[in-house]
Design a protein around this motif. Structure first.
Motif, PDB file in Angstrom:
ATOM      1  N   THR A 219      23.832  31.846   4.130  1.00  0.00           N
ATOM      2  CA  THR A 219      24.502  30.913   5.031  1.00  0.00           C
ATOM      3  C   THR A 219      24.382  31.406   6.461  1.00  0.00           C
ATOM      4  N   ILE A 220      24.116  30.493   7.369  1.00  0.00           N
ATOM      5  CA  ILE A 220      23.962  30.824   8.787  1.00  0.00           C
ATOM      6  C   ILE A 220      24.275  29.578   9.598  1.00  0.00           C
ATOM      7  N   SER A 221      24.734  29.765  10.810  1.00  0.00           N
ATOM      8  CA  SER A 221      25.009  28.650  11.711  1.00  0.00           C
ATOM      9  C   SER A 221      23.819  28.414  12.620  1.00  0.00           C
ATOM     10  N   GLY A 222      23.640  27.180  13.036  1.00  0.00           N
ATOM     11  CA  GLY A 222      22.522  26.874  13.923  1.00  0.00           C
ATOM     12  C   GLY A 222      22.587  27.626  15.234  1.00  0.00           C
ATOM     13  N   SER A 223      23.793  27.906  15.713  1.00  0.00           N
ATOM     14  CA  SER A 223      23.925  28.625  16.977  1.00  0.00           C
ATOM     15  C   SER A 223      23.555  30.095  16.856  1.00  0.00           C
ATOM     16  N   ASP A 224      23.488  30.649  15.638  1.00  0.00           N
ATOM     17  CA  ASP A 224      23.126  32.058  15.467  1.00  0.00           C
ATOM     18  C   ASP A 224      21.658  32.330  15.783  1.00  0.00           C
ATOM     19  N   PHE A 225      20.842  31.297  15.832  1.00  0.00           N
ATOM     20  CA  PHE A 225      19.426  31.501  16.131  1.00  0.00           C
ATOM     21  C   PHE A 225      19.170  31.630  17.626  1.00  0.00           C
ATOM     22  N   VAL A 226      19.982  30.979  18.421  1.00  0.00           N
ATOM     23  CA  VAL A 226      19.689  30.841  19.846  1.00  0.00           C
ATOM     24  C   VAL A 226      20.240  32.037  20.605  1.00  0.00           C
ATOM     25  N   GLU A 227      19.392  32.685  21.387  1.00  0.00           N
ATOM     26  CA  GLU A 227      19.773  33.805  22.232  1.00  0.00           C
ATOM     27  C   GLU A 227      19.213  33.572  23.631  1.00  0.00           C
ATOM     28  N   MET A 228      19.570  34.477  24.537  1.00  0.00           N
ATOM     29  CA  MET A 228      19.101  34.342  25.916  1.00  0.00           C
ATOM     30  C   MET A 228      17.632  34.745  26.060  1.00  0.00           C
ATOM     31  N   PHE A 229      17.101  35.498  25.086  1.00  0.00           N
ATOM     32  CA  PHE A 229      15.711  35.937  25.165  1.00  0.00           C
ATOM     33  C   PHE A 229      14.824  34.985  24.367  1.00  0.00           C
ATOM     34  N   VAL A 230      13.764  34.507  24.996  1.00  0.00           N
ATOM     35  CA  VAL A 230      12.848  33.593  24.337  1.00  0.00           C
ATOM     36  C   VAL A 230      12.104  34.337  23.230  1.00  0.00           C
ATOM     37  N   GLY A 231      12.074  33.735  22.053  1.00  0.00           N
ATOM     38  CA  GLY A 231      11.381  34.324  20.921  1.00  0.00           C
ATOM     39  C   GLY A 231      12.288  35.003  19.926  1.00  0.00           C
ATOM     40  N   VAL A 232      13.548  35.276  20.314  1.00  0.00           N
ATOM     41  CA  VAL A 232      14.469  35.941  19.387  1.00  0.00           C
ATOM     42  C   VAL A 232      14.817  35.011  18.236  1.00  0.00           C
ATOM     43  N   GLY A 233      15.098  33.739  18.531  1.00  0.00           N
ATOM     44  CA  GLY A 233      15.441  32.795  17.481  1.00  0.00           C
ATOM     45  C   GLY A 233      14.314  32.609  16.485  1.00  0.00           C
ATOM     46  N   ALA A 234      13.080  32.510  16.979  1.00  0.00           N
ATOM     47  CA  ALA A 234      11.930  32.367  16.081  1.00  0.00           C
ATOM     48  C   ALA A 234      11.786  33.597  15.196  1.00  0.00           C
ATOM     49  N   SER A 235      12.020  34.774  15.760  1.00  0.00           N
ATOM     50  CA  SER A 235      11.942  36.000  14.959  1.00  0.00           C
ATOM     51  C   SER A 235      13.017  36.011  13.883  1.00  0.00           C
ATOM     52  N   ARG A 236      14.188  35.504  14.205  1.00  0.00           N
ATOM     53  CA  ARG A 236      15.255  35.463  13.212  1.00  0.00           C
ATOM     54  C   ARG A 236      14.940  34.480  12.098  1.00  0.00           C
ATOM     55  N   VAL A 237      14.291  33.391  12.434  1.00  0.00           N
ATOM     56  CA  VAL A 237      13.883  32.439  11.403  1.00  0.00           C
ATOM     57  C   VAL A 237      12.902  33.095  10.445  1.00  0.00           C
ATOM     58  N   ARG A 238      11.934  33.808  10.992  1.00  0.00           N
ATOM     59  CA  ARG A 238      10.948  34.494  10.137  1.00  0.00           C
ATOM     60  C   ARG A 238      11.628  35.530   9.245  1.00  0.00           C
ATOM     61  N   ASP A 239      12.538  36.291   9.820  1.00  0.00           N
ATOM     62  CA  ASP A 239      13.206  37.322   9.032  1.00  0.00           C
ATOM     63  C   ASP A 239      14.084  36.697   7.950  1.00  0.00           C
ATOM     64  N   MET A 240      14.710  35.568   8.265  1.00  0.00           N
ATOM     65  CA  MET A 240      15.556  34.899   7.275  1.00  0.00           C
ATOM     66  C   MET A 240      14.736  34.439   6.074  1.00  0.00           C
ATOM     67  N   PHE A 241      13.564  33.855   6.321  1.00  0.00           N
ATOM     68  CA  PHE A 241      12.731  33.409   5.214  1.00  0.00           C
ATOM     69  C   PHE A 241      12.134  34.588   4.458  1.00  0.00           C
ATOM     70  N   GLU A 242      11.883  35.720   5.138  1.00  0.00           N
ATOM     71  CA  GLU A 242      11.409  36.912   4.430  1.00  0.00           C
ATOM     72  C   GLU A 242      12.475  37.405   3.463  1.00  0.00           C
ATOM     73  N   GLN A 243      13.748  37.418   3.909  1.00  0.00           N
ATOM     74  CA  GLN A 243      14.818  37.822   2.999  1.00  0.00           C
ATOM     75  C   GLN A 243      14.958  36.839   1.843  1.00  0.00           C
ATOM     76  N   ALA A 244      14.804  35.547   2.137  1.00  0.00           N
ATOM     77  CA  ALA A 244      14.939  34.544   1.083  1.00  0.00           C
ATOM     78  C   ALA A 244      13.832  34.684   0.036  1.00  0.00           C
ATOM     79  N   LYS A 245      12.608  35.031   0.471  1.00  0.00           N
ATOM     80  CA  LYS A 245      11.511  35.203  -0.484  1.00  0.00           C
ATOM     81  C   LYS A 245      11.807  36.341  -1.458  1.00  0.00           C
ATOM     82  N   LYS A 246      12.446  37.397  -0.972  1.00  0.00           N
ATOM     83  CA  LYS A 246      12.770  38.529  -1.841  1.00  0.00           C
ATOM     84  C   LYS A 246      13.836  38.169  -2.864  1.00  0.00           C
TER      85      LYS A 246
END
Length: 646
Positions: A219-246
């Motif tokens: 479970t995660i909120s949509g606002s947890d992806f967005v940060e002040m640094f560009v690219g952080v949210g995309a990295s979190r999306v990738r990491d989330m799906f990596e954890q889900a695959k495991k």
């Protein structure tokens, strides 16, 4: 070990280390130091027989005098003191000079303060990075894994949304037995989007899917992806799906996905901002070159109109599951779910409560049960009776009573005639919902109010019902004018006028109920979020058309005013009788109002103060409240009439 105990232990260790450091640094200065003498003094003492023993180590001599005092001196490189010492019969001890200079212990003592500071700094850095997964852990996913070992939620805990549960049962079956669908070539939907107003149980439904399937639930909120640094949210999306695959098969639930899934290209900063980068990565992970088998994405939002179309296409969020406010049957089921943990009296009837709570969401009903339990506790009862549910329902719908508010007799009289004007008009217009209750007891921001409840769940309103509503809204203003004169009309009808104007404008600009304007939509698009778009929308209406709209709106409101004046003039006796009844009893139910107009006084126990529970409420869908406000007008209670489709 709790977090507080852990912190206390850390600080205790730091204190002990600091004390040890202090003692070690103070140790050499507290030991008995040798008296430093020069070489001449040393030789004079030797010649006079005052030296008893010496220790020679390189060019340093330490020794003891015959009187027991210690001394230390340094000898020149070319001096030969051995002969002089032997002639004076001094006990001589020779030692090898140290080769390494400073001993390891000395090095440790010298560097210990610096090592201690470095260790403390590393410790606090690790503590600070623990919550954020390290100093370089910005791109790590903040999704929480719920295995539902405790507090497991199933479909038995979700009521009132049977259609939504049926849509999601197929996902549950796939997670339990994927081969059942795969052997026939079927592919399970990759995503399900739960759409509905706040409080309808979208998050609870997603947890129930995971609980029924018995799979890990991220479970995660949509606002947890967005940060002040560009690219952080995309990295979190990738990491989330990596954890889900495991942990596949599993479910990823994103709450309030509109925070990150808004339409691209609408921002003022172009298409390279952080939110759009995150959305692009989410789209790729859901349906890109690399398949994510066994990962089902469930998201929830109450703003589907702002989502990017790419999210809603087949292959991503294949299914859009509506989670609406429950009908009367759903409300009854929801009440029974929330009443499981509450001791109930024999007179509690969930069906009656469901009929009297139209428009309530699941969260509203849970709050109602909780308020009733709290009220029963304040009254020192062991069970929750129907009276507590009725009083709590009135509190939720109309606000808490303010019996301590001081009102003059003139204000009470004005409020009584104002509210009775609403009630009499409501009882005599062609199409109106039955009057459920009238009161002049201040509640919330209102000095008094008249509450109407429909007889059944309604999804729309007819033109006759709308014009009747306009007359009912203007009944309070007309009553003040007829009773106290036009020069003594108050501002208490501000909310009534506001609601009547809003309804009349919607009739003209949105629903085509004006022959002069015709069936043309001139309403502003509420989905446009930028000022420039709103101004562009408003500029489409010409000045001539805008003037016609204002004339038609004014005509509808004034028509309601004339109808209310006609009814109160013809039914003047009923109006006065009801006003006097409100002044005497303060609160009257719909049945009591009917009996009062027939000449029968309500049966009340004189020893018990007037109560606001009335009788059994009629069934309904959207309660309508006419109030006489004592402050600035507000739409606060959320039960304004909502004509039109669902």
């Amino acid at each position: 070990m709790t977090m507080n105990m852990r912190n206390m232990l850390v600080w205790a260790i730091l204190l002990v280390l600091l004390l040890a450091l202090f003692n070690m640094l103070q140790g050499p200065s507290q030991s008995a130091p040798s008296n430093e003498i020069n070489y001449s003094q040393f030789m004079n003492q030797v010649e006079s027989g005052q030296v008893s023993s010496v220790t020679i180590q390189g060019d340093t001599i330490t020794g003891q005098t015959t009187g027991g005092a210690t001394f230390r001196t340094t000898i020149p490189a070319d001096a030969n003191v051995t002969a002089a010492l032997r002639s004076a019969d001094v006990d001589i001890t020779a030692q090898q000079p140290s080769e390494g200079g400073i001993s390891p212990l000395g090095i440790l003592i010298n560097w210990f303060p610096m090592l201690l500071l470095i260790g403390v700094w590393i410790f606090f850095m690790r503590q600070m990075q623990g919550g954020g997964r390290g100093a370089m852990g910005f791109g790590k996913s903040k999704a929480k894994l719920l295995t539902e070992k405790t507090g497991r939620v199933t479909f038995d805990d979700v009521a009132g949304i049977d259609e939504a549960k049926e849509e999601l049962e197929e996902i549950v079956e796939f997670l339990k037995d994927p081969s059942k669908f795969q052997r026939l070539g079927g592919k399970i939907p990759k995503g399900a989007l739960l759409i509905g107003p706040p409080g309808t149980g979208k998050t609870l439904t997603a947890r129930a899917v995971a609980g029924e399937a018995g799979v890990p639930f991220f479970t995660i909120s949509g606002s947890d992806f967005v940060e002040m640094f560009v690219g952080v949210g995309a990295s979190r999306v990738r990491d989330m799906f990596e954890q889900a695959k495991k942990n596949a098969p599993c479910i990823i639930f994103i709450d309030e996905i509109d925070a990150v899934g808004r339409s691209r290209g609408a921002g003022l900063g172009g298409g390279n901002d952080e939110r759009e980068q995150t959305l692009n990565q989410l789209l790729v992970e859901m349906d890109g070159f690399e398949a994510n088998e066994g990962i089902i994405l469930i998201a929830a939002t109450n703003r589907p109109d702002v989502l990017d179309p790419a999210l809603l296409r087949p292959g991503r969020f294949d299914r859009q599951v509506m989670v609406p406010n429950p009908d009367i049957t759903g409300r009854e089921k929801i009440l029974k779910v929330h009443m499981r943990e509450v001791p109930l009296a024999d007179d509690v009837e969930p069906k009656v409560i469901a009929r009297g709570t139209p428009g309530f969401s699941g969260a509203d009903l849970a709050n109602l049960v909780n308020e009733a339990a709290l009220l029963a506790a304040r009254r020192n009862k062991r069970v929750v009776s129907m009276a507590e549910f009725e009083d709590s329902k009135d509190k939720v719908m109309m606000g808490p009573e303010r019996r301590t508010m001081v009102m003059t007799e003139k204000e009470r009289t004005l409020t009584a005639y104002h509210e009775s004007g609403h009630a009499i008009v409501a009882l005599n217009v062609p199409a109106a919902d039955p009057v459920h209750k009238a009161t002049i007891i201040p509640r919330g921001r209102a000095l008094g109010m008249v509450m109407q409840l429909p007889e059944g769940d309604k999804l729309s309103m007819t033109h006759q019902e709308m014009t009747s509503r306009l007359a009912i809204m203007m009944g309070g203003r007309v009553a003040e004018e007829l009773k106290f004169g036009k020069e003594n009309v108050t501002s208490g009808a501000a909310s009534d006028i506001k609601q009547a104007t809003r309804l009349a404008r919607a009739m003209v600009t949105q629903w085509g109920f004006s022959e002069e304007i015709g069936p043309v939509d001139y309403g502003e698009d509420q989905g446009d979020v930028f000022l420039g778009q709103q101004l562009m929308q408003s500029s489409k209406i010409s000045a001539e058309t805008s003037a016609k709209i204002e004339q038609e709106v004014k005509a509808l409101v004034e028509g309601g005013l004339k109808e209310a004046r006609r009814i109160l003039t013809e039914k003047g006796d009923d109006w006065v009788a009801l006003s006097e009844g409100l002044l005497e009893y303060e609160t009257l139910s719909g049945d009591e109002i009917v009996e009062l107009l027939k000449g029968n006084k309500p049966h009340r126990d004189t020893e018990v103060p007037p109560k606001t529970d009335g009788g059994s409420p009629p069934s309904g869908a959207v309660p309508v409240i006419e109030d006489d406000e004592d402050e600035a007008p507000s739409t606060g209670n959320g039960f304004e009439p909502k004509p039109g489709g669902a």
